[in-house]
Design a protein around this motif. Structure first.
Motif, PDB file in Angstrom:
ATOM      1  N   UNK A   1       0.853  -1.190   0.000  1.00 31.61           N
ATOM      2  CA  UNK A   1       0.000   0.000   0.000  1.00 31.61           C
ATOM      3  C   UNK A   1       0.890   1.242   0.000  1.00 31.61           C
ATOM      4  N   UNK A   2       0.424   2.301  -0.645  1.00 32.63           N
ATOM      5  CA  UNK A   2       1.154   3.576  -0.668  1.00 32.63           C
ATOM      6  C   UNK A   2       0.441   4.551   0.265  1.00 32.63           C
ATOM      7  N   UNK A   3       1.184   5.091   1.239  1.00 34.75           N
ATOM      8  CA  UNK A   3       0.642   6.052   2.202  1.00 34.75           C
ATOM      9  C   UNK A   3       1.216   7.432   1.909  1.00 34.75           C
ATOM     10  N   UNK A   4       0.415   8.450   2.128  1.00 31.97           N
ATOM     11  CA  UNK A   4       0.838   9.824   1.891  1.00 31.97           C
ATOM     12  C   UNK A   4       1.147  10.490   3.231  1.00 31.97           C
ATOM     13  N   UNK A   5       2.394  10.898   3.419  1.00 28.26           N
ATOM     14  CA  UNK A   5       2.821  11.559   4.649  1.00 28.26           C
ATOM     15  C   UNK A   5       3.009  13.052   4.373  1.00 28.26           C
ATOM     16  N   UNK A   6       2.247  13.886   5.062  1.00 27.49           N
ATOM     17  CA  UNK A   6       2.339  15.333   4.912  1.00 27.49           C
ATOM     18  C   UNK A   6       3.431  15.856   5.843  1.00 27.49           C
ATOM     19  N   UNK A   7       4.542  16.303   5.271  1.00 23.12           N
ATOM     20  CA  UNK A   7       5.668  16.727   6.088  1.00 23.12           C
ATOM     21  C   UNK A   7       5.719  18.213   6.383  1.00 23.12           C
ATOM     22  N   UNK A   8       4.713  18.974   5.991  1.00 24.39           N
ATOM     23  CA  UNK A   8       4.791  20.430   6.111  1.00 24.39           C
ATOM     24  C   UNK A   8       4.859  20.907   7.559  1.00 24.39           C
ATOM     25  N   UNK A   9       4.300  20.138   8.494  1.00 22.75           N
ATOM     26  CA  UNK A   9       4.250  20.577   9.882  1.00 22.75           C
ATOM     27  C   UNK A   9       5.104  19.706  10.800  1.00 22.75           C
TER      28      UNK A   9
ATOM     29  N   UNK B   1       6.413  10.815   0.940  1.00 21.81           N
ATOM     30  CA  UNK B   1       6.662  11.847   1.952  1.00 21.81           C
ATOM     31  C   UNK B   1       6.695  13.223   1.293  1.00 21.81           C
ATOM     32  N   UNK B   2       5.589  13.952   1.385  1.00 23.01           N
ATOM     33  CA  UNK B   2       5.487  15.283   0.814  1.00 23.01           C
ATOM     34  C   UNK B   2       6.184  16.303   1.717  1.00 23.01           C
ATOM     35  N   UNK B   3       6.740  17.338   1.110  1.00 20.14           N
ATOM     36  CA  UNK B   3       7.503  18.369   1.831  1.00 20.14           C
ATOM     37  C   UNK B   3       8.627  17.729   2.635  1.00 20.14           C
TER      38      UNK B   3
ATOM     39  N   UNK C   1      11.864  17.874   2.223  1.00 18.28           N
ATOM     40  CA  UNK C   1      13.005  18.758   2.496  1.00 18.28           C
ATOM     41  C   UNK C   1      12.737  19.629   3.720  1.00 18.28           C
ATOM     42  N   UNK C   2      11.507  20.131   3.847  1.00 24.59           N
ATOM     43  CA  UNK C   2      11.158  20.969   5.005  1.00 24.59           C
ATOM     44  C   UNK C   2      11.238  20.164   6.288  1.00 24.59           C
ATOM     45  N   UNK C   3      10.717  18.951   6.278  1.00 20.33           N
ATOM     46  CA  UNK C   3      10.763  18.105   7.466  1.00 20.33           C
ATOM     47  C   UNK C   3      12.201  17.709   7.786  1.00 20.33           C
ATOM     48  N   UNK C   4      12.965  17.416   6.750  1.00 24.62           N
ATOM     49  CA  UNK C   4      14.347  16.976   6.949  1.00 24.62           C
ATOM     50  C   UNK C   4      15.164  18.030   7.687  1.00 24.62           C
ATOM     51  N   UNK C   5      14.919  19.306   7.409  1.00 16.83           N
ATOM     52  CA  UNK C   5      15.702  20.367   8.042  1.00 16.83           C
ATOM     53  C   UNK C   5      15.547  20.358   9.559  1.00 16.83           C
ATOM     54  N   UNK C   6      14.431  19.833  10.053  1.00 19.94           N
ATOM     55  CA  UNK C   6      14.209  19.738  11.495  1.00 19.94           C
ATOM     56  C   UNK C   6      14.695  18.399  12.050  1.00 19.94           C
TER      57      UNK C   6
ATOM     58  N   UNK D   1      10.590  -0.425   4.053  1.00 23.43           N
ATOM     59  CA  UNK D   1       9.665   0.658   3.773  1.00 23.43           C
ATOM     60  C   UNK D   1      10.318   1.574   2.760  1.00 23.43           C
ATOM     61  N   UNK D   2       9.672   1.766   1.634  1.00 22.14           N
ATOM     62  CA  UNK D   2      10.197   2.590   0.554  1.00 22.14           C
ATOM     63  C   UNK D   2       9.734   4.034   0.750  1.00 22.14           C
ATOM     64  N   UNK D   3      10.674   4.922   1.066  1.00 27.21           N
ATOM     65  CA  UNK D   3      10.349   6.337   1.249  1.00 27.21           C
ATOM     66  C   UNK D   3      10.549   7.077  -0.063  1.00 27.21           C
ATOM     67  N   UNK D   4       9.475   7.699  -0.519  1.00 23.30           N
ATOM     68  CA  UNK D   4       9.517   8.482  -1.764  1.00 23.30           C
ATOM     69  C   UNK D   4       9.455   9.944  -1.383  1.00 23.30           C
ATOM     70  N   UNK D   5      10.580  10.637  -1.481  1.00 27.60           N
ATOM     71  CA  UNK D   5      10.638  12.061  -1.107  1.00 27.60           C
ATOM     72  C   UNK D   5       9.989  12.899  -2.203  1.00 27.60           C
TER      73      UNK D   5
END
Length: 260
Positions: free
Chosen positions: A166-174, A221-223, A225-230, A255-259
């Motif tokens: 299954x493909x899950x969408x992770x919102x990384x903006x916050x 994993x959306x956004x 780069x923003x999450x990575x900075x933290x 687990x395959x992470x798609x940035x």
């Protein structure tokens, strides 16, 4: 359990002795200076050991003992449970909620009732935990409390694992800290207020199955780069960058992470 007008139900330590219910309760998530809690059970109908303790306020027999406090939603469905220690009756008065009810104040201990958990439980009880992102505005303590409530509530849900791949969408903006990552991941897998780990060990447990997802799967994993900075900053809990730990766990469980 049928529909009842109550905010919580109490049972004795062995879960066989009913201690009654209360229509409203407050104070469970507000620790006093010594770490104990002073909880008011409004509209309470005490029975068993709790009723006996109520008759001995001020004396040694006011101590009812250990108990389970079950949280209920607006229609009386159990949504969570806390084990509480050393419940002691401190004050009692007639209640405006009914002629045969009382407002009972008890002192107790509960190490798992984090202060930040009060708000997510309120949202669950009132049916307002119905959209993603409600945790975004919380500070670190609030997010930790959010995760604790999500973990406890998960035990009262029946959520089958989605199939592998299954493909899950992770919102990384916050995602501004490791707790934010776990809030976002729990939401990605199990919906608003969902749980899927709150530290590396718990995340590994969830990846073994029976927590809503079955590995291997993909995480878009959306956004990122923003999450990575933290998440590349050293974490004071592990002494390592959280992202390094997370990626290690994900690799171990395919687990395959798609940035994105």
């Amino acid at each position: 359990m049928g529909t009842i007008d109550a905010g919580c139900v109490l049972t004795g330590d062995d879960e066989d002795e009913a201690w009654g219910h209360a229509r409203r309760f407050s104070g469970l998530f507000t620790p006093l200076a010594d770490g104990s809690r002073r909880v008011e059970l409004a509209g309470c109908a005490p029975t068993g050991g709790l009723r006996a303790a109520t008759g001995h306020i001020g004396g040694r027999r006011a101590r009812a003992g250990n108990a389970h406090l079950v949280l209920l939603d607006a229609v009386g469905t159990p949504i969570g449970q806390y084990f509480v220690n050393d419940v002691t009756a401190e004050a009692v008065k007639p209640s405006i909620h009914g002629a045969h009810l009382v407002d009972l104040t008890v002192r107790l201990w509960c190490q798992d009732a984090y202060a930040g958990a009060a708000w997510p439980w309120h949202l669950r009880r009132t049916g307002q935990l119905d959209r993603p992102g409600l945790w975004h505005r919380l500070d670190r303590a609030g997010r930790h409390g959010w995760l604790s409530a999500a973990l406890i509530h998960h035990g009262f849900r029946s959520v089958p694992d989605r199939p592998p791949d299954t493909v899950y969408r992770l919102d990384g903006r916050h995602i501004t800290d490791v707790d934010g990552f776990h809030c976002a991941l729990g939401e990605a897998v199990n919906g608003p207020g969902g749980y899927f780990g709150w530290n590396p060990d718990a995340l590994e447990d969830c990846l073994l199955g029976h927590w809503g997802a079955q590995a291997p799967f993909a995480l878009r994993w959306h956004a990122f780069a923003a999450a990575r900075s933290h998440l590349v900053r050293l974490d004071d809990r592990s002494g390592r960058p959280p992202l390094e730990v997370i990626e290690e766990v994900f690799r171990d469980h395919r687990i395959d992470v798609i940035a994105c």
